[in-house]
Design a protein around this motif. Structure first.
Motif, mmCIF file in Angstrom:
data_model
loop_
_atom_site.group_PDB
_atom_site.id
_atom_site.type_symbol
_atom_site.label_atom_id
_atom_site.label_comp_id
_atom_site.label_asym_id
_atom_site.label_seq_id
_atom_site.Cartn_x
_atom_site.Cartn_y
_atom_site.Cartn_z
ATOM 1 N N GLN A 399 41.504 37.644 43.652
ATOM 2 C CA GLN A 399 42.963 37.714 43.524
ATOM 3 C C GLN A 399 43.605 36.340 43.319
ATOM 4 O OE1 GLN A 399 44.374 39.685 47.069
ATOM 5 N NE2 GLN A 399 43.075 41.505 46.748
ATOM 6 N N ASP A 400 42.804 35.289 43.358
ATOM 7 C CA ASP A 400 43.337 33.916 43.287
ATOM 8 C C ASP A 400 43.145 33.365 41.874
ATOM 9 O OD1 ASP A 400 43.889 31.190 43.479
ATOM 10 O OD2 ASP A 400 43.086 31.024 45.505
ATOM 11 N N PRO A 401 44.225 33.094 41.127
ATOM 12 C CA PRO A 401 44.101 32.572 39.755
ATOM 13 C C PRO A 401 43.358 31.234 39.695
ATOM 14 C CG PRO A 401 46.331 33.355 40.178
ATOM 15 C CD PRO A 401 45.623 33.348 41.488
ATOM 16 N N GLU A 402 43.510 30.405 40.742
ATOM 17 C CA GLU A 402 42.824 29.102 40.726
ATOM 18 C C GLU A 402 41.312 29.276 40.752
ATOM 19 O OE1 GLU A 402 44.501 25.401 42.471
ATOM 20 O OE2 GLU A 402 45.482 26.829 43.835
ATOM 21 N N VAL A 403 40.892 30.430 41.250
ATOM 22 C CA VAL A 403 39.452 30.728 41.266
ATOM 23 C C VAL A 403 39.062 31.414 39.956
ATOM 24 C CG1 VAL A 403 37.598 32.016 42.414
ATOM 25 C CG2 VAL A 403 39.389 30.902 43.780
ATOM 26 N N THR A 404 39.800 32.466 39.584
ATOM 27 C CA THR A 404 39.413 33.265 38.414
ATOM 28 C C THR A 404 39.595 32.515 37.102
ATOM 29 O OG1 THR A 404 41.626 34.281 38.418
ATOM 30 C CG2 THR A 404 39.857 35.468 39.562
ATOM 31 N N ASN A 405 40.422 31.447 37.095
ATOM 32 C CA ASN A 405 40.523 30.601 35.901
ATOM 33 C C ASN A 405 39.251 29.797 35.676
ATOM 34 O OD1 ASN A 405 43.087 31.464 35.299
ATOM 35 N ND2 ASN A 405 44.126 29.725 36.303
ATOM 36 N N ARG A 406 38.430 29.711 36.696
ATOM 37 C CA ARG A 406 37.210 28.887 36.596
ATOM 38 C C ARG A 406 35.929 29.703 36.756
ATOM 39 N NH1 ARG A 406 41.337 26.112 38.891
ATOM 40 N NH2 ARG A 406 41.694 23.976 38.124
ATOM 41 N N LEU A 407 36.005 30.819 37.481
ATOM 42 C CA LEU A 407 34.819 31.658 37.703
ATOM 43 C C LEU A 407 35.141 33.087 37.252
ATOM 44 C CD1 LEU A 407 33.816 30.475 41.307
ATOM 45 C CD2 LEU A 407 32.597 29.949 39.190
ATOM 46 N N THR A 408 34.270 33.649 36.432
ATOM 47 C CA THR A 408 34.456 35.023 35.977
ATOM 48 C C THR A 408 34.060 35.989 37.094
ATOM 49 O OG1 THR A 408 32.201 35.250 35.140
ATOM 50 C CG2 THR A 408 33.837 34.304 33.634
ATOM 51 N N PRO A 409 34.539 37.233 37.038
ATOM 52 C CA PRO A 409 34.142 38.225 38.055
ATOM 53 C C PRO A 409 32.626 38.368 38.172
ATOM 54 C CG PRO A 409 36.019 39.038 36.829
ATOM 55 C CD PRO A 409 35.589 37.763 36.141
ATOM 56 N N SER A 410 31.919 38.320 37.049
ATOM 57 C CA SER A 410 30.456 38.451 37.114
ATOM 58 C C SER A 410 29.822 37.238 37.798
ATOM 59 C CB SER A 410 29.872 38.629 35.713
ATOM 60 O OG SER A 410 30.138 37.489 34.905
ATOM 61 N N GLU A 411 30.389 36.040 37.557
ATOM 62 C CA GLU A 411 29.879 34.847 38.227
ATOM 63 C C GLU A 411 30.125 34.922 39.738
ATOM 64 O OE1 GLU A 411 30.165 31.189 35.039
ATOM 65 O OE2 GLU A 411 32.044 31.973 35.880
ATOM 66 N N ILE A 412 31.300 35.434 40.102
ATOM 67 C CA ILE A 412 31.610 35.595 41.519
ATOM 68 C C ILE A 412 30.668 36.620 42.150
ATOM 69 C CG2 ILE A 412 33.350 36.418 43.169
ATOM 70 C CD1 ILE A 412 35.479 35.226 41.291
#
Length: 436
Positions: A399-412
Motif C-alpha cells: 500500500q506504500d507508493p515509496e515501496v511499490t515505485n521501487r519493488l514490484t508485487p512479484s518482487e515483494i
C-alpha cells in the motif's frame, strides 16, 4: 548428595568403601614398591596382599578408631594393620597422610570422569537424532525473547551437540590433569622415602608423578576438574531453560515428557509443569557454586594446611553425583520431548511477517536508496502493521507508493518466502555432522 539425586554407579564411586579401597590400593602399591627395593621381605609382602581387604565392617572399624584418634588416616592405617598382624608395621612406611589421600583422590576423580564422559557419549546421539528429526521444522528464532528471524528447531540441537562435544573435551583434559599422585613425604622432599617408591607405586596405579609437590598435589588440578563439571552443568541448564521457555502456555512449542500417572500440581489438576528441567536448572546452580570453593582451595598456607580437606569431602562427591544425575535427566527429557510444529507456525504469524523487514531493507538499498532512507520506509511500514489490527507487514508495503515505485508485487512476494532464511541450514549441518 542426597539419595534422591544419586544414581548407583556414581554413588558407588564416592562411597566410603570405595574411598578407603582406593586408600588401600595406594598403600599396597607403596608396599610393593618397597618390596621391589628390598625394604619389605617377600613373605611379609605376600601376607599384606593376602590379608588386607575393605568392606563395610572395615569401614565401621575405621570409624570406631577415628572417634578415638580424631584422625581418619591413622584410623585407616591401624584398621588395615590389624588385618595383617606383625607385618602390618610395613603399611604406611615413610609416607604422610596426603601421600595416600591425594593419590587416591586422583584415582577417584578419574573414575568419576570416566562415568561422566560415558554419560555425554549417551547424550550426543540423542542430540544428533533430534537435530535431524527437526531439520525442516520451521520456527521463529528469538533474540531478547522477541521474534527475530525464522530458523529450524533442529539447529538448537545441533548447537547443543557441538557444546556437549566441547564439554566432553574439557572433562577429558581434566582427567589428564588430575591423573597424578604424590608420594614424597611431609613437605614433598622425600625425606623418609626415596623417589623410586613414588615412581614404582604410581606406575602400578596408572598415575603420573606430580613434578613438584609440597606435601599435597596442587589444587589447581582439582579446580580444573570442578570447573569442567560446572561448565558442563551450565550447558545442561541452557538446554533446560530453553525447554522451560518453550513450554510456557503462551508459547507451547515444546514440552518435557509427562508420564502416565504423573501429577503436576497438588491444587490444579490441569497443570503440566517443566519440573524436570527446573530440577536440572537448580542442580546446575549447586555444581556451579561448588567451583568457587574449589578455586579458593588452591591457596593453602605455606606447604600445606587442611582447609581444603573438609571442602573437598563435600563439593567433589556432590558435584560429580549431581552432574551424573542431570546428564541422565537431560537425555530422558530430550528422548521424550513433545514438539508442536503447528504452534511454531501459529507463533510465527503473531509478528505479522515483520521478520522479513531485514530482507525488504536490503532489497530497497539494492534499488538505489540510501540505508537510512530504506530503513525509515521499512520501519514506518513495520510500525503501521504492528499497530493496525489485521494488517500484515506485506500488505502495508504493497500500500506504500515509496515501496511499490521501487519493488514490484512479484518482487515483494519473492522477498516474503520463508525458505530464503533457511537456504544455508544444510551448510551448517554439513559443518557440524558431515551430512544433511
Amino acid at each position: 548428595m542426597i539419595k534422591r539425586y544419586t544414581l548407583e554407579r556414581m554413588g558407588n564411586v564416592w562411597s566410603e568403601v570405595n574411598k578407603f579401597q582406593k586408600w588401600l590400593d595406594v598403600e599396597i602399591a607403596i608396599c610393593r614398591a618397597w618390596n621391589r627395593l628390598g625394604k619389605i621381605p617377600d613373605d611379609a609382602m605376600r601376607e599384606i596382599e593376602e590379608k588386607t581387604y575393605m568392606d563395610e565392617s572395615v569401614v565401621e572399624r575405621i570409624h570406631q578408631l577415628d572417634r578415638i584418634y580424631n584422625h581418619d588416616v591413622l584410623a585407616f592405617v591401624t584398621a588395615i594393620a590389624e588385618q595383617v598382624g606383625e607385618n602390618g608395621r610395613y603399611i604406611h612406611l615413610g609416607v604422610t597422610s596426603s601421600d595416600v589421600i591425594d593419590t587416591a583422590l586422583g584415582l577417584l576423580m578419574r573414575e568419576a570422569i570416566d562415568i561422566l564422559v560415558q554419560d555425554i557419549d549417551a547424550l550426543l546421539p540423542v542430540l544428533m537424532e533430534n537435530a535431524f528429526k527437526y531439520k525442516k521444522t520451521v520456527m521463529m528464532g528469538r533474540t531478547h525473547g522477541v521474534h527475530a528471524e525464522p530458523m529450524v528447531f533442529g539447529l538448537k540441537f545441533a548447537l547443543w551437540y557441538e557444546e556437549m562435544k566441547r564439554n566432553k573435551e574439557r572433562l577429558l583434559r581434566a582427567r589428564e590433569v588430575v591423573s597424578v599422585g604424590a608420594i614424597s613425604g611431609a613437605v614433598g622432599t622425600y625425606s623418609n622415602i626415596p623417589p623410586e617408591v613414588e615412581k614404582y607405586a604410581l606406575e602400578e596405579l596408572g598415575l603420573k608423578v606430580e613434578p613438584v609437590s609440597n606435601q599435597v598435589v596442587q589444587r589447581d588440578r582439582h579446580a580444573e576438574f570442578m570447573t569442567a563439571m560446572a561448565i558442563t552443568a551450565s550447558s545442561l541448564e541452557k538446554i533446560a531453560v530453553e525447554i522451560r521457555h518453550l513450554q510456557r502456555t503462551e508459547v507451547l512449542e515444546a514440552q518435557e515428557p509427562f508420564k502416565k500417572g504423573q501429577r503436576g500440581s497438588s491444587a490444579m489438576p490441569h497443570k503440566k509443569n517443566p519440573i524436570t528441567c527446573e530440577r536440572i536448572t537448580g542442580l546446575a546452580r549447586v555444581i556451579r557454586a561448588n567451583a568457587i570453593p574449589a578455586m579458593e582451595d588452591i591457596a593453602l598456607w605455606h606447604e600445606r594446611d587442611i582447609s581444603h580437606s573438609s571442602v573437598e569431602r563435600v563439593i567433589m562427591p556432590d558435584s560429580a553425583i549431581a552432574l551424573d544425575y542431570i546428564l541422565h535427566l537431560t537425555k530422558k527429557v530430550l528422548e521424550g520431548l513433545v514438539v508442536y510444529p503447528e504452534h511454531m507456525r501459529r507463533n510465527m504469524d503473531l509478528s505479522k511477517g515483520l521478520y522479513f523487514s531485514s530482507k525488504v531493507l536490503v532489497a530497497l538499498v539494492e534499488k538505489g536508496l540510501s540505508r537510512d532512507e530504506a530503513y525509515d520506509i521499512v520501519q514506518r511500514n513495520a510500525m503501521k502493521a504492528w499497530d493496525t489490527e489485521g494488517l500484515m507487514f506485506k500488505d502495508a508495503l504493497l500500500q506504500d507508493p515509496e515501496v511499490t515505485n521501487r519493488l514490484t508485487p512479484s518482487e515483494i512476494e519473492k522477498i516474503f518466502d520463508v525458505n530464503a532464511f533457511l537456504k544455508n541450514v544444510p551448510y551448517i549441518y554439513e559443518r557440524v555432522f558431515g551430512k544433511y
